[in-house]
Design a protein around this motif. Structure first.
Motif, mmCIF file in Angstrom:
data_model
loop_
_atom_site.group_PDB
_atom_site.id
_atom_site.type_symbol
_atom_site.label_atom_id
_atom_site.label_comp_id
_atom_site.label_asym_id
_atom_site.label_seq_id
_atom_site.Cartn_x
_atom_site.Cartn_y
_atom_site.Cartn_z
ATOM 1 N N MET A 1 1.148 -1.447 -0.231
ATOM 2 C CA MET A 1 -0.019 -0.025 0.140
ATOM 3 C C MET A 1 1.012 1.288 -0.209
ATOM 4 N N ASP A 2 0.687 2.564 -0.953
ATOM 5 C CA ASP A 2 1.182 3.562 -0.736
ATOM 6 C C ASP A 2 0.612 4.115 0.313
ATOM 7 N N LEU A 3 2.054 4.775 1.146
ATOM 8 C CA LEU A 3 1.918 5.453 2.030
ATOM 9 C C LEU A 3 1.740 7.117 1.898
ATOM 10 N N ASN A 4 0.606 7.617 0.943
ATOM 11 C CA ASN A 4 0.762 9.086 0.975
ATOM 12 C C ASN A 4 1.103 10.707 1.594
ATOM 13 N N THR A 5 1.448 9.468 2.753
ATOM 14 C CA THR A 5 1.713 11.207 3.481
ATOM 15 C C THR A 5 2.375 11.236 3.549
ATOM 16 N N VAL A 6 3.405 10.277 4.079
ATOM 17 C CA VAL A 6 4.592 10.159 3.870
ATOM 18 C C VAL A 6 5.484 10.896 3.028
ATOM 19 N N ARG A 7 6.320 12.060 3.712
ATOM 20 C CA ARG A 7 7.449 13.215 2.716
ATOM 21 C C ARG A 7 8.646 12.543 2.843
ATOM 22 N N GLU A 8 9.121 11.660 3.282
ATOM 23 C CA GLU A 8 10.558 11.573 3.708
ATOM 24 C C GLU A 8 10.922 10.369 4.297
ATOM 25 N N VAL A 9 12.018 9.239 4.075
ATOM 26 C CA VAL A 9 12.761 8.183 4.010
ATOM 27 C C VAL A 9 13.985 8.607 4.271
ATOM 28 N N CYS A 10 14.678 7.899 5.576
ATOM 29 C CA CYS A 10 15.908 8.811 5.543
ATOM 30 C C CYS A 10 16.511 7.185 6.126
ATOM 31 N N ASP A 11 17.823 7.497 5.910
ATOM 32 C CA ASP A 11 18.885 6.565 7.447
ATOM 33 C C ASP A 11 18.893 6.997 8.243
ATOM 34 N N ALA A 12 18.951 5.653 8.753
ATOM 35 C CA ALA A 12 17.559 5.443 10.547
ATOM 36 C C ALA A 12 19.828 6.594 11.398
ATOM 37 N N ARG A 13 20.641 5.756 10.851
ATOM 38 C CA ARG A 13 22.172 6.432 10.768
ATOM 39 C C ARG A 13 22.221 8.335 11.536
ATOM 40 N N ARG A 14 21.952 9.006 10.062
ATOM 41 C CA ARG A 14 21.750 10.235 10.442
ATOM 42 C C ARG A 14 20.249 10.787 10.197
ATOM 43 N N CYS A 15 19.537 10.407 11.003
ATOM 44 C CA CYS A 15 18.091 10.945 10.533
ATOM 45 C C CYS A 15 17.370 12.468 11.734
ATOM 46 N N GLY A 16 18.623 12.949 12.246
ATOM 47 C CA GLY A 16 18.503 14.109 12.896
ATOM 48 C C GLY A 16 17.314 13.625 14.263
ATOM 49 N N PRO A 17 16.892 14.296 14.956
ATOM 50 C CA PRO A 17 15.727 14.294 16.233
ATOM 51 C C PRO A 17 14.616 13.909 15.243
ATOM 52 N N TRP A 18 14.155 12.716 16.675
ATOM 53 C CA TRP A 18 12.977 12.314 16.298
ATOM 54 C C TRP A 18 11.779 13.676 16.079
ATOM 55 N N ARG A 19 10.457 13.325 15.353
ATOM 56 C CA ARG A 19 9.780 14.578 15.265
ATOM 57 C C ARG A 19 8.306 13.930 15.261
ATOM 58 N N PRO A 20 7.336 14.735 15.175
ATOM 59 C CA PRO A 20 5.967 13.753 15.057
ATOM 60 C C PRO A 20 6.008 13.546 14.117
ATOM 61 N N GLY A 21 5.007 12.205 13.875
ATOM 62 C CA GLY A 21 4.716 11.142 12.743
ATOM 63 C C GLY A 21 6.105 10.664 11.927
ATOM 64 N N ASP A 22 7.344 10.612 12.958
ATOM 65 C CA ASP A 22 7.915 10.346 12.562
ATOM 66 C C ASP A 22 7.665 7.924 12.921
ATOM 67 N N ALA A 23 8.412 7.382 12.380
ATOM 68 C CA ALA A 23 7.979 6.010 12.992
ATOM 69 C C ALA A 23 9.502 5.403 12.135
ATOM 70 N N TRP A 24 9.846 4.260 13.270
ATOM 71 C CA TRP A 24 10.995 3.402 12.306
ATOM 72 C C TRP A 24 10.324 2.162 11.424
ATOM 73 N N LEU A 25 11.413 2.065 10.496
ATOM 74 C CA LEU A 25 10.857 0.835 9.461
ATOM 75 C C LEU A 25 11.927 -0.070 8.900
ATOM 76 N N ALA A 26 11.933 -1.155 10.109
ATOM 77 C CA ALA A 26 12.450 -2.099 9.269
ATOM 78 C C ALA A 26 12.551 -3.169 8.655
ATOM 79 N N GLY A 27 11.370 -4.450 8.183
ATOM 80 C CA GLY A 27 10.999 -4.913 6.863
ATOM 81 C C GLY A 27 9.591 -4.420 6.095
ATOM 82 N N GLY A 28 8.620 -3.783 7.499
ATOM 83 C CA GLY A 28 7.648 -2.816 6.525
ATOM 84 C C GLY A 28 5.771 -3.643 6.247
#
Length: 276
Positions: A1-28
Protein backbone atom coordinates in the motif's frame (compact mmCIF):
# COMPACT_ATOMS: atom_id res chain seq x y z
CA UNK A 1 0.00 0.00 0.00
CA UNK A 2 1.21 3.49 -0.83
CA UNK A 3 1.70 5.69 2.24
CA UNK A 4 0.76 8.97 0.61
CA UNK A 5 1.28 11.08 3.73
CA UNK A 6 4.97 10.17 3.98
CA UNK A 7 7.19 12.97 2.73
CA UNK A 8 10.63 11.60 3.54
CA UNK A 9 12.53 8.33 4.03
CA UNK A 10 15.78 8.77 5.97
CA UNK A 11 18.73 6.58 6.85
CA UNK A 12 18.24 5.94 10.58
CA UNK A 13 21.95 6.55 11.18
CA UNK A 14 21.60 10.18 10.05
CA UNK A 15 18.00 11.13 10.70
CA UNK A 16 18.49 13.83 13.32
CA UNK A 17 16.05 14.46 16.18
CA UNK A 18 12.79 12.55 16.44
CA UNK A 19 9.80 14.45 15.05
CA UNK A 20 6.02 14.03 15.36
CA UNK A 21 4.93 11.73 12.54
CA UNK A 22 8.15 9.68 12.56
CA UNK A 23 8.22 5.86 12.49
CA UNK A 24 11.00 3.29 12.46
CA UNK A 25 11.08 1.22 9.26
CA UNK A 26 12.50 -2.31 9.36
CA UNK A 27 10.87 -4.87 7.05
CA UNK A 28 7.72 -2.79 6.63
CA UNK A 29 5.43 -5.76 6.01
CA UNK A 30 2.88 -4.42 8.50
CA UNK A 31 3.66 -0.74 8.04
CA UNK A 32 2.76 -0.89 4.35
CA UNK A 33 -0.24 -3.19 4.82
CA UNK A 34 -2.74 -0.53 5.89
CA UNK A 35 -3.17 3.26 5.88
CA UNK A 36 -0.88 5.22 8.23
CA UNK A 37 -2.39 8.72 8.05
CA UNK A 38 -0.27 10.06 10.91
CA UNK A 39 3.10 9.29 9.32
CA UNK A 40 5.30 11.94 7.73
CA UNK A 41 8.80 10.41 7.84
CA UNK A 42 10.21 6.86 7.87
CA UNK A 43 13.53 6.16 9.57
CA UNK A 44 15.07 3.24 7.69
CA UNK A 45 16.93 0.72 9.88
CA UNK A 46 18.09 -1.51 7.03
CA UNK A 47 21.60 -0.04 6.93
CA UNK A 48 22.35 -0.25 10.65
CA UNK A 49 24.57 -3.28 10.01
CA UNK A 50 23.36 -5.26 13.02
CA UNK A 51 24.31 -8.95 12.97
CA UNK A 52 21.00 -10.89 12.72
CA UNK A 53 21.82 -13.35 15.53
CA UNK A 54 24.86 -13.40 17.80
CA UNK A 55 25.96 -16.03 20.30
CA UNK A 56 27.23 -14.11 23.31
CA UNK A 57 30.16 -15.27 25.51
CA UNK A 58 27.77 -16.64 28.15
CA UNK A 59 25.93 -18.72 25.54
CA UNK A 60 22.93 -16.40 25.24
CA UNK A 61 21.53 -15.56 21.82
CA UNK A 62 21.10 -11.91 20.85
CA UNK A 63 18.57 -11.42 18.06
CA UNK A 64 18.74 -8.05 16.31
CA UNK A 65 15.43 -6.27 15.83
CA UNK A 66 16.19 -6.22 12.09
CA UNK A 67 16.72 -10.00 11.89
CA UNK A 68 14.34 -11.41 9.30
CA UNK A 69 12.29 -14.56 9.74
CA UNK A 70 14.42 -16.29 7.12
CA UNK A 71 17.65 -15.39 8.93
CA UNK A 72 16.32 -16.58 12.27
CA UNK A 73 15.05 -19.84 10.80
CA UNK A 74 18.38 -20.50 9.11
CA UNK A 75 20.36 -19.79 12.28
CA UNK A 76 18.20 -22.14 14.36
CA UNK A 77 18.35 -24.95 11.79
CA UNK A 78 22.15 -24.84 11.97
CA UNK A 79 22.11 -24.91 15.77
CA UNK A 80 22.31 -27.94 18.04
CA UNK A 81 20.40 -26.21 20.83
CA UNK A 82 17.57 -28.28 22.32
CA UNK A 83 15.15 -25.42 21.79
CA UNK A 84 15.99 -25.11 18.08
CA UNK A 85 12.77 -26.87 16.90
CA UNK A 86 10.65 -24.19 18.58
CA UNK A 87 12.20 -21.51 16.35
CA UNK A 88 11.11 -23.25 13.16
CA UNK A 89 7.67 -24.00 14.58
CA UNK A 90 7.09 -20.35 15.45
CA UNK A 91 8.52 -19.14 12.15
CA UNK A 92 6.13 -21.47 10.33
CA UNK A 93 3.25 -20.08 12.39
CA UNK A 94 3.42 -16.98 10.20
CA UNK A 95 1.89 -19.04 7.36
CA UNK A 96 3.40 -16.36 5.14
CA UNK A 97 4.82 -16.10 1.63
CA UNK A 98 8.53 -16.24 0.88
CA UNK A 99 8.45 -12.46 0.41
CA UNK A 100 7.19 -11.90 3.93
CA UNK A 101 9.70 -14.42 5.32
CA UNK A 102 12.53 -12.47 3.68
CA UNK A 103 11.30 -9.00 4.67
CA UNK A 104 9.41 -9.31 7.97
CA UNK A 105 11.59 -8.82 11.05
CA UNK A 106 11.57 -10.20 14.57
CA UNK A 107 11.55 -6.68 15.99
CA UNK A 108 8.66 -5.59 13.81
CA UNK A 109 6.58 -8.54 14.93
CA UNK A 110 7.16 -7.65 18.58
CA UNK A 111 6.58 -3.93 18.13
CA UNK A 112 3.25 -4.52 16.38
CA UNK A 113 2.11 -6.30 19.54
CA UNK A 114 -0.52 -8.34 17.73
CA UNK A 115 -1.86 -11.33 19.72
CA UNK A 116 -1.03 -13.78 16.91
CA UNK A 117 2.56 -12.55 16.53
CA UNK A 118 4.61 -15.78 16.60
CA UNK A 119 7.89 -14.00 17.40
CA UNK A 120 6.19 -12.76 20.56
CA UNK A 121 5.31 -16.37 21.35
CA UNK A 122 8.85 -17.58 20.69
CA UNK A 123 10.79 -14.92 22.59
CA UNK A 124 8.38 -14.87 25.51
CA UNK A 125 8.56 -18.67 25.84
CA UNK A 126 12.37 -18.54 25.96
CA UNK A 127 12.60 -15.80 28.63
CA UNK A 128 13.50 -13.14 26.06
CA UNK A 129 14.51 -9.66 27.22
CA UNK A 130 14.13 -6.59 25.00
CA UNK A 131 16.84 -3.95 24.81
CA UNK A 132 15.17 -0.57 24.27
CA UNK A 133 17.09 2.56 23.28
CA UNK A 134 15.69 6.04 23.87
CA UNK A 135 16.35 9.15 21.79
CA UNK A 136 18.93 10.40 24.31
CA UNK A 137 20.90 7.15 23.95
CA UNK A 138 19.88 5.70 27.31
CA UNK A 139 18.90 2.04 27.38
CA UNK A 140 16.59 -0.15 29.41
CA UNK A 141 15.72 -3.83 29.41
CA UNK A 142 12.19 -5.22 29.56
CA UNK A 143 11.14 -8.90 29.52
CA UNK A 144 9.12 -9.75 26.43
CA UNK A 145 6.24 -10.93 28.64
CA UNK A 146 5.98 -7.34 29.94
CA UNK A 147 6.88 -5.60 26.67
CA UNK A 148 3.57 -6.47 24.98
CA UNK A 149 0.87 -4.87 27.12
CA UNK A 150 -2.25 -5.48 25.03
CA UNK A 151 -3.58 -6.10 21.53
CA UNK A 152 -1.41 -3.81 19.40
CA UNK A 153 0.10 -2.12 22.47
CA UNK A 154 3.66 -2.26 23.78
CA UNK A 155 5.83 -0.62 26.43
CA UNK A 156 7.68 1.47 23.82
CA UNK A 157 7.89 5.17 24.62
CA UNK A 158 7.72 7.89 21.95
CA UNK A 159 10.76 7.61 19.71
CA UNK A 160 12.13 4.58 21.54
CA UNK A 161 13.78 1.86 19.48
CA UNK A 162 13.81 -1.89 20.01
CA UNK A 163 17.46 -2.76 19.42
CA UNK A 164 17.53 -6.51 20.17
CA UNK A 165 16.08 -9.42 22.10
CA UNK A 166 18.34 -11.61 24.23
CA UNK A 167 17.50 -15.25 24.93
CA UNK A 168 19.41 -16.68 27.93
CA UNK A 169 21.51 -19.79 27.42
CA UNK A 170 19.48 -21.98 29.83
CA UNK A 171 16.33 -21.29 27.82
CA UNK A 172 17.84 -22.29 24.48
CA UNK A 173 19.16 -25.47 26.14
CA UNK A 174 15.69 -26.49 27.35
CA UNK A 175 13.27 -29.03 25.94
CA UNK A 176 10.27 -27.37 24.27
CA UNK A 177 6.79 -28.19 23.02
CA UNK A 178 4.53 -26.29 20.64
CA UNK A 179 0.81 -26.32 19.89
CA UNK A 180 -1.22 -24.07 17.61
CA UNK A 181 -4.88 -23.89 16.62
CA UNK A 182 -6.70 -21.95 13.91
CA UNK A 183 -10.30 -21.85 12.75
CA UNK A 184 -9.28 -22.89 9.24
CA UNK A 185 -6.33 -24.34 7.35
CA UNK A 186 -3.51 -21.82 6.85
CA UNK A 187 -5.37 -19.37 9.06
CA UNK A 188 -4.09 -16.91 11.63
CA UNK A 189 -3.36 -18.45 15.02
CA UNK A 190 -6.38 -18.48 17.27
CA UNK A 191 -4.44 -20.07 20.12
CA UNK A 192 -0.74 -20.76 20.45
CA UNK A 193 0.74 -22.44 23.51
CA UNK A 194 4.37 -23.26 24.21
CA UNK A 195 6.03 -25.26 26.95
CA UNK A 196 9.65 -25.07 28.11
CA UNK A 197 11.09 -27.70 30.44
CA UNK A 198 14.20 -26.34 32.16
CA UNK A 199 17.08 -28.78 31.82
CA UNK A 200 18.67 -27.56 35.06
CA UNK A 201 15.93 -27.98 37.65
CA UNK A 202 13.01 -29.65 35.83
CA UNK A 203 10.73 -26.62 36.15
CA UNK A 204 8.07 -26.07 33.50
CA UNK A 205 6.90 -22.79 31.96
CA UNK A 206 3.71 -22.70 29.88
CA UNK A 207 3.16 -19.59 27.76
CA UNK A 208 -0.21 -18.62 26.30
CA UNK A 209 -0.38 -16.32 23.26
CA UNK A 210 -2.65 -15.62 20.27
CA UNK A 211 -5.75 -16.51 22.31
CA UNK A 212 -5.11 -13.60 24.67
CA UNK A 213 -4.56 -9.88 24.19
CA UNK A 214 -1.05 -10.20 25.62
CA UNK A 215 1.26 -13.07 26.61
CA UNK A 216 0.65 -14.93 29.87
CA UNK A 217 3.15 -17.31 31.50
CA UNK A 218 2.63 -19.92 34.19
CA UNK A 219 5.70 -21.36 35.90
CA UNK A 220 5.79 -24.56 37.93
CA UNK A 221 8.72 -25.98 39.95
CA UNK A 222 7.97 -29.31 38.29
CA UNK A 223 5.40 -30.47 35.70
CA UNK A 224 1.99 -30.04 37.35
CA UNK A 225 -1.05 -32.26 37.31
CA UNK A 226 -3.87 -31.56 34.87
CA UNK A 227 -6.09 -29.82 37.43
CA UNK A 228 -3.23 -27.67 38.70
CA UNK A 229 -2.31 -26.56 35.20
CA UNK A 230 -5.89 -25.69 34.31
CA UNK A 231 -6.38 -23.75 37.53
CA UNK A 232 -3.15 -21.83 36.99
CA UNK A 233 -4.11 -20.72 33.47
CA UNK A 234 -7.64 -19.80 34.48
CA UNK A 235 -6.27 -17.85 37.43
CA UNK A 236 -3.64 -16.04 35.36
CA UNK A 237 -5.83 -14.96 32.43
CA UNK A 238 -8.69 -12.57 33.33
CA UNK A 239 -12.00 -13.06 31.55
CA UNK A 240 -11.53 -9.82 29.61
CA UNK A 241 -8.07 -10.85 28.36
CA UNK A 242 -9.31 -13.54 25.95
CA UNK A 243 -9.04 -12.03 22.48
CA UNK A 244 -12.17 -11.53 20.39
CA UNK A 245 -12.04 -11.09 16.62
CA UNK A 246 -12.99 -12.79 13.36
CA UNK A 247 -10.33 -15.47 13.94
CA UNK A 248 -12.00 -16.85 17.07
CA UNK A 249 -14.46 -16.06 19.84
CA UNK A 250 -13.18 -15.91 23.44
CA UNK A 251 -14.90 -19.14 24.64
CA UNK A 252 -13.36 -21.10 21.76
CA UNK A 253 -9.92 -19.57 22.35
CA UNK A 254 -10.11 -20.39 26.04
CA UNK A 255 -11.19 -23.98 25.34
CA UNK A 256 -8.41 -24.54 22.80
CA UNK A 257 -5.79 -22.98 25.05
CA UNK A 258 -6.64 -25.32 27.92
CA UNK A 259 -6.71 -28.31 25.59
CA UNK A 260 -3.35 -27.46 23.98
CA UNK A 261 -1.77 -26.69 27.35
CA UNK A 262 -2.77 -30.14 28.59
CA UNK A 263 -1.19 -31.73 25.53
CA UNK A 264 2.02 -29.84 26.25
CA UNK A 265 1.93 -30.86 29.91
CA UNK A 266 1.59 -34.49 28.87
CA UNK A 267 4.41 -34.22 26.33
CA UNK A 268 6.86 -32.58 28.73
CA UNK A 269 6.07 -34.61 31.84
CA UNK A 270 8.99 -37.05 32.33
CA UNK A 271 7.93 -40.67 32.34
CA UNK A 272 4.44 -40.27 30.97
CA UNK A 273 1.30 -38.25 31.45
CA UNK A 274 2.03 -37.18 35.01
CA UNK A 275 -0.24 -36.93 38.01
CA UNK A 276 -3.84 -36.02 37.39
Amino acid sequence: MDLNTVREVCDARRCGPWRPGDAWLAGGTHLFSEPQPGLRRLLDLSRMGWEPVLTLPDGSWEIAATCTITQLSRFARNSRAKAAPLFEQCCRAFLASFKVWNMATVGGNLCNGLPAGPMISLTCALDGVCLLRAQDGSERRVPVVDFVTGAGRTDLAEGELLRSITLPAPATASLTAFRQASLYALGRSGALVTGVLDARDGSLAVTVTAATVRPFRCRFPCPPGARELRAAIEGAVPDNAWFDDIHGLPPWRRHMTLRLAEEIRTELTPGGVGAR
